[in-house]
Design a protein around this motif. Structure first.
Motif, PDB file in Angstrom:
ATOM      1  N   ALA A  76      35.593  45.308  47.376  1.00 23.82           N
ATOM      2  CA  ALA A  76      34.475  46.079  46.571  1.00 23.82           C
ATOM      3  C   ALA A  76      34.520  47.431  47.436  1.00 23.82           C
ATOM      4  N   SER A  77      34.141  48.447  46.795  1.00 22.95           N
ATOM      5  CA  SER A  77      33.783  49.704  47.548  1.00 22.95           C
ATOM      6  C   SER A  77      32.655  49.456  48.282  1.00 22.95           C
ATOM      7  N   LEU A  78      32.774  50.361  49.423  1.00 21.81           N
ATOM      8  CA  LEU A  78      31.340  50.490  50.443  1.00 21.81           C
ATOM      9  C   LEU A  78      30.592  51.252  49.774  1.00 21.81           C
ATOM     10  N   LYS A  79      29.033  50.605  49.543  1.00 19.20           N
ATOM     11  CA  LYS A  79      28.132  51.257  48.960  1.00 19.20           C
ATOM     12  C   LYS A  79      27.109  51.921  50.130  1.00 19.20           C
ATOM     13  N   ARG A 100      36.069  36.339  32.760  1.00 19.77           N
ATOM     14  CA  ARG A 100      36.177  37.743  32.683  1.00 19.77           C
ATOM     15  C   ARG A 100      35.065  38.662  33.359  1.00 19.77           C
ATOM     16  N   TRP A 101      33.833  38.336  33.311  1.00 20.01           N
ATOM     17  CA  TRP A 101      32.739  38.793  33.944  1.00 20.01           C
ATOM     18  C   TRP A 101      32.419  38.449  35.332  1.00 20.01           C
ATOM     19  N   GLN A 102      31.602  39.347  36.175  1.00 28.44           N
ATOM     20  CA  GLN A 102      30.870  38.763  37.412  1.00 28.44           C
ATOM     21  C   GLN A 102      29.642  39.544  37.589  1.00 28.44           C
ATOM     22  N   LEU A 103      28.967  38.925  38.265  1.00 29.60           N
ATOM     23  CA  LEU A 103      27.563  39.471  38.877  1.00 29.60           C
ATOM     24  C   LEU A 103      27.862  39.848  40.279  1.00 29.60           C
ATOM     25  N   HIS A 104      27.607  41.108  40.321  1.00 27.72           N
ATOM     26  CA  HIS A 104      27.999  42.000  41.723  1.00 27.72           C
ATOM     27  C   HIS A 104      26.741  42.262  42.334  1.00 27.72           C
ATOM     28  N   GLU A 116      16.953  44.643  50.725  1.00 26.90           N
ATOM     29  CA  GLU A 116      17.065  45.314  49.367  1.00 26.90           C
ATOM     30  C   GLU A 116      18.305  44.661  48.711  1.00 26.90           C
ATOM     31  N   VAL A 117      18.151  44.138  47.486  1.00 30.41           N
ATOM     32  CA  VAL A 117      19.185  43.665  46.717  1.00 30.41           C
ATOM     33  C   VAL A 117      19.195  44.580  45.492  1.00 30.41           C
ATOM     34  N   PHE A 118      20.650  44.946  45.080  1.00 32.71           N
ATOM     35  CA  PHE A 118      21.067  45.637  43.984  1.00 32.71           C
ATOM     36  C   PHE A 118      22.244  44.781  43.484  1.00 32.71           C
ATOM     37  N   ALA A 119      22.181  44.839  42.029  1.00 33.58           N
ATOM     38  CA  ALA A 119      23.059  44.093  41.074  1.00 33.58           C
ATOM     39  C   ALA A 119      23.457  44.884  39.814  1.00 33.58           C
ATOM     40  N   HIS A 120      24.687  44.582  39.435  1.00 29.41           N
ATOM     41  CA  HIS A 120      25.108  45.128  38.089  1.00 29.41           C
ATOM     42  C   HIS A 120      26.235  44.005  37.694  1.00 29.41           C
ATOM     43  N   ARG A 121      26.397  44.060  36.424  1.00 31.05           N
ATOM     44  CA  ARG A 121      27.356  43.158  35.832  1.00 31.05           C
ATOM     45  C   ARG A 121      28.783  43.842  35.397  1.00 31.05           C
ATOM     46  N   GLU A 122      29.781  43.286  35.621  1.00 28.11           N
ATOM     47  CA  GLU A 122      31.116  43.984  35.503  1.00 28.11           C
ATOM     48  C   GLU A 122      32.255  43.109  35.196  1.00 28.11           C
ATOM     49  N   TYR A 123      33.369  43.775  34.803  1.00 28.91           N
ATOM     50  CA  TYR A 123      34.613  42.849  34.656  1.00 28.91           C
ATOM     51  C   TYR A 123      34.978  42.480  35.896  1.00 28.91           C
ATOM     52  N   SER A 124      35.471  41.080  36.157  1.00 27.25           N
ATOM     53  CA  SER A 124      35.900  40.762  37.341  1.00 27.25           C
ATOM     54  C   SER A 124      37.255  41.494  37.613  1.00 27.25           C
ATOM     55  N   TRP A 125      37.366  41.773  38.779  1.00 23.69           N
ATOM     56  CA  TRP A 125      38.849  42.606  39.295  1.00 23.69           C
ATOM     57  C   TRP A 125      39.869  41.404  39.429  1.00 23.69           C
ATOM     58  N   LEU A 126      39.707  40.294  39.490  1.00 22.99           N
ATOM     59  CA  LEU A 126      40.359  39.377  39.336  1.00 22.99           C
ATOM     60  C   LEU A 126      41.102  39.030  37.922  1.00 22.99           C
ATOM     61  N   HIS A 128      40.282  41.465  35.505  1.00 25.03           N
ATOM     62  CA  HIS A 128      40.743  42.823  34.611  1.00 25.03           C
ATOM     63  C   HIS A 128      40.402  43.797  35.651  1.00 25.03           C
ATOM     64  N   PRO A 129      41.610  44.096  36.734  1.00 27.90           N
ATOM     65  CA  PRO A 129      41.467  44.879  37.862  1.00 27.90           C
ATOM     66  C   PRO A 129      41.498  46.378  37.053  1.00 27.90           C
ATOM     67  N   TYR A 130      41.882  46.701  36.177  1.00 28.63           N
ATOM     68  CA  TYR A 130      41.877  48.453  35.895  1.00 28.63           C
ATOM     69  C   TYR A 130      40.300  48.459  35.264  1.00 28.63           C
ATOM     70  N   LYS A 131      40.052  47.585  34.525  1.00 31.58           N
ATOM     71  CA  LYS A 131      38.644  47.858  33.767  1.00 31.58           C
ATOM     72  C   LYS A 131      37.529  47.789  34.772  1.00 31.58           C
ATOM     73  N   HIS A 132      37.769  46.872  36.023  1.00 29.75           N
ATOM     74  CA  HIS A 132      36.828  46.820  37.116  1.00 29.75           C
ATOM     75  C   HIS A 132      36.696  48.126  37.703  1.00 29.75           C
ATOM     76  N   TYR A 133      37.903  48.553  38.273  1.00 34.57           N
ATOM     77  CA  TYR A 133      37.764  49.847  38.926  1.00 34.57           C
ATOM     78  C   TYR A 133      37.219  51.062  38.399  1.00 34.57           C
ATOM     79  N   THR A 134      37.819  51.122  36.868  1.00 31.30           N
ATOM     80  CA  THR A 134      37.095  52.347  36.138  1.00 31.30           C
ATOM     81  C   THR A 134      35.745  52.093  35.542  1.00 31.30           C
TER      82      THR A 134
END
Length: 161
Positions: A76-79, A100-104, A116-126, A128-134
């Motif tokens: 994951a990118s460093l936030k 297909r999806w993950q809670l990050h 502090e907790v931050f979250a988003h839902r996204e495509y899993s990089w496992l 859908h790597p391209y969809k995840h990265y973009t």
């Protein structure tokens, strides 16, 4: 004690895990290589992803995430928080390894023994790597709502500050 983008510390309570320490060292250098090519390894933490503040030490929050079926996420990118703090951990929850999806979830220490907790839902990089990265299909509101629901359902108090 907060850790800034250059890796210096200023009194951050609780120790980050080895994975996070390695990410803090490696990803800034990787970012300098990727950025001119249009990529990234570091990004700003979006304020809209704020779930709440858990008034527990980092170790206790990590243990809670494990109980909630989250796994530490080294890929994951460093936030970077708006105030310069670096993330103190990146965690994901998937229905299965090939979901297909993950809670990050991203954690930031506050310096006073809370997280502090931050979250988003996204495509899993496992899966859908391209969809995840973009960041295709990136769902901030859904991720925040889901994480607040999980914390509430498991009796984990949090404050929205």
């Amino acid at each position: 004690m907060a850790t800034t983008i250059d890796g210096s510390s200023s009194g951050e309570a609780g120790a980050v895990d080895l994975t996070t320490r390695i990410r803090r060292r490696v990803l800034p250098a990787l970012h300098r290589i990727k950025e001119p090519l249009g990529g990234y390894a570091i990004c700003r933490q979006h304020p809209a992803e704020y779930v709440g503040t858990v008034k527990r030490e980092l170790d206790a929050v990590r243990s809670t995430l494990e109980t909630l079926a989250f796994e530490s996420e080294p890929i994951a990118s460093l936030k970077v928080h708006d105030d310069g703090r670096l993330s103190a951990g990146s965690w994901v929850r998937r229905e299965s390894p090939l979901a297909r999806w993950q809670l990050h979830v991203t954690l930031f220490q506050t310096g006073d023994g809370a997280v502090e907790v931050f979250a988003h839902r996204e495509y899993s990089w496992l899966r859908h790597p391209y969809k995840h990265y973009t960041q295709a299909g990136w769902d901030i509101a859904g991720g925040v709502e889901r994480m607040r629901s999980l914390l509430s359902a498991h009796g984990v108090p949090f404050w929205i500050e």
